[in-house]
Motif scaffolding. Structure first.
Motif, mmCIF file in Angstrom:
data_model
loop_
_atom_site.group_PDB
_atom_site.id
_atom_site.type_symbol
_atom_site.label_atom_id
_atom_site.label_comp_id
_atom_site.label_asym_id
_atom_site.label_seq_id
_atom_site.Cartn_x
_atom_site.Cartn_y
_atom_site.Cartn_z
ATOM 1 N N SER A 224 73.131 59.064 74.917
ATOM 2 C CA SER A 224 73.101 58.650 76.274
ATOM 3 C C SER A 224 72.395 58.789 77.196
ATOM 4 O O SER A 224 72.307 58.280 78.263
ATOM 5 C CB SER A 224 74.609 59.136 76.754
ATOM 6 N N VAL A 227 71.063 55.689 78.431
ATOM 7 C CA VAL A 227 71.889 54.974 79.175
ATOM 8 C C VAL A 227 71.269 55.427 80.480
ATOM 9 O O VAL A 227 71.283 54.616 81.411
ATOM 10 C CB VAL A 227 73.461 55.387 79.161
ATOM 11 N N LYS A 324 78.567 48.290 84.038
ATOM 12 C CA LYS A 324 79.655 48.787 83.265
ATOM 13 C C LYS A 324 79.252 48.315 81.610
ATOM 14 O O LYS A 324 79.145 49.000 80.534
ATOM 15 C CB LYS A 324 80.983 48.346 83.130
ATOM 16 N N ASP A 325 78.345 47.081 81.326
ATOM 17 C CA ASP A 325 77.969 46.858 80.198
ATOM 18 C C ASP A 325 77.012 47.528 79.568
ATOM 19 O O ASP A 325 76.648 47.556 78.410
ATOM 20 C CB ASP A 325 77.470 45.214 80.380
ATOM 21 N N LYS A 328 77.378 51.318 77.157
ATOM 22 C CA LYS A 328 77.318 51.442 75.736
ATOM 23 C C LYS A 328 76.034 51.699 75.146
ATOM 24 O O LYS A 328 75.159 51.187 75.646
ATOM 25 C CB LYS A 328 77.923 50.168 75.057
ATOM 26 N N SER A 330 73.148 51.254 72.758
ATOM 27 C CA SER A 330 72.921 50.125 71.662
ATOM 28 C C SER A 330 72.225 50.734 70.484
ATOM 29 O O SER A 330 71.539 51.910 70.363
ATOM 30 C CB SER A 330 71.837 49.107 72.585
ATOM 31 N N GLY A 405 72.394 43.634 72.405
ATOM 32 C CA GLY A 405 73.017 44.945 73.119
ATOM 33 C C GLY A 405 72.345 45.254 74.665
ATOM 34 O O GLY A 405 73.118 45.678 75.462
#
Length: 432
Positions: A224, A227, A324-325, A328, A330, A405
């Motif tokens: 993460s 992210v 929010k997409d 995740k 990838s 992604g």
């Protein structure tokens, strides 16, 4: 850690100071107005290298907890310095549950570092506990780390012998900024000149951190971390929450800023860390379009207008449908995470087995993300200058992105930086 010769003059002890207890201070001291960007709210002014290498400590202070009045400023130098609110920065909400802690924070255009300690005492008046913080304010956070050990020593000194400020006074006289000296004035840029980017003029972004700080950051967030990398590149408002201790969370703010490092000019301003914030900073945060900060106050979670991304320890949340997409991880993120760990392992092997002199952990970490970001932005800029401006799946893979992604992220990225490319990657009905 400070060298012994740097510390020695500050360890002379004197009994001359009289302790008259904490007191509220109303002050109006501000940095001289003839220095743009240091006191008038101008954000873009950068100190020349010759000045930024100096400590430029503009204030030293002691904060105490009074059982009747709460957090209070006990002492400061200069005496008329405007420290309104520092008592709640240097002694954070919830710190009474800790024995020791430290905190980085920002006040207007100044940055601070304070060390806190909670000592048990046999005193009914103090309800069995004496709590103090000793801190400093400077024009840049990059060199505050030099004084961590001194502040840790001084907070213990203030707990054991309240009211003896001679060492702090000597420290301020030795380290205070010389913004009004002729040499400082001659080194200043003209108010009308165009300052360079912070990465060119400021020393390398660095704060003190325990051994393994960056490793802990990587392990804490795992895959993460990429992210967070995307949100940092998008220059979103990132708020880290955690109960005390807050010091380690300040390191997360710093590491998150490092995620967006790059050398390519002309792509806007770098992320500015606010470090610790509390409810008194709400008005400031409302006006910020980008920041990375941390807090111990859970009430911030409900104030969604103040942030884009809320990181509750290891849980990354956002109220924005667009973002929010990107929560995740990838396939490309997993590949990058594996490469980062492989580089760290190779670095460790070279250091332990081969005896080679290797770069430190911070350099390895920042180098990885700087090279990743340079490649990403350079590819985008090259494509934007090509005849068809078409960005293909192969381009995305070469940038370390997942063609499917990471499609939403890339669309947000080129829009944010105003890079004119045509995304040729289809968005499948069932993305990975």
């Amino acid at each position: 850690m400070m060298a012994a010769d740097e510390r020695a003059p500050l360890l002379k002890f004197s009994e001359e100071d009289d302790y008259d207890g904490p007191r509220n201070r109303k002050a109006n001291y501000r940095l001289p107005s003839q220095f743009p960007g240091l006191g008038d709210g101008t954000e873009d002014f950068i100190l020349p290298l010759s000045l930024s290498e100096s400590d430029h400590i503009v204030c030293v202070f002691v904060v105490t907890f009074d059982t009747r009045s709460g957090n209070m400023i006990e002492w400061c130098m200069p005496e008329d310095f405007d420290l309104d609110g520092v008592e709640f920065k240097a002694m954070v909400s919830g710190s009474h549950t800790m024995t020791k802690d430290f905190v980085y924070f920002r006040m207007d255009n100044l940055y601070g570092l304070a060390c806190f300690e909670n000592m048990r005492v046999e005193s009914e008046i103090e309800r069995g506990a004496r709590m103090k913080s000793v801190g400093i304010l400077a024009t840049s956070y990059t060199l505050l780390y030099r004084h961590m050990q001194f502040l840790e020593t001084q907070v213990r000194h203030q707990l054991e012998t309240p009211g003896n400020y001679s060492q702090l006074h000597a420290f301020y006289q030795d380290k205070k900024g010389t913004l009004t000296s002729d040499s400082a004035i001659s080194g200043m840029s003209s108010p009308n000149s165009s300052p360079s980017t912070p990465s060119r003029d400021l020393p390398e972004m660095k704060i003190t951190h325990p051994a393994g700080c960056f490793s802990q950051f990587i392990k804490f967030f795992g895959e993460s971390i990429f992210v967070l990398w995307k949100f940092a590149l998008l220059q979103r408002r990132l708020l880290f929450f955690s109960p005390p201790p807050i010091g380690v969370v300040c390191y997360r703010v710093y590491c998150a800023c490092c995620l967006a490092n790059r050398d390519i000019p002309g792509l806007g301003h770098d992320m500015k860390p606010h470090f610790y914030v509390n409810i008194a900073d709400i008005e400031t945060l409302e006006s910020e379009v980008t920041y990375i900060a941390c807090t111990t106050e859970k009430i911030f979670e409900m104030k969604t207008c103040l942030y884009d991304v809320y990181i509750d320890n290891q849980v990354i949340k956002t109220h924005s449908p667009i973002l929010k997409d990107m929560l995740k991880v990838s396939d490309a993120d997993r590949d990058k995470y594996a490469k980062l760990n492989n580089q760290r392992s190779a670095h460790q092997f070279s250091y332990e087995e081969l005896g080679e002199e290797a770069c430190n952990e911070e350099e390895l970490f920042t180098m990885f993300f700087t090279e990743l970001n340079n490649r990403l932005f350079q590819t985008l800029l090259d494509v934007s200058m090509s005849q068809d401006r078409q960005l293909t799946s192969e381009h995305m893979k070469s940038m370390g992105l997942d063609p499917y992604g990471d499609r939403s992220f890339l669309m947000e990225l080129v829009e944010h930086y105003g890079i004119d490319v045509v995304l040729m990657v289809d968005n499948p009905c069932c993305p990975k």
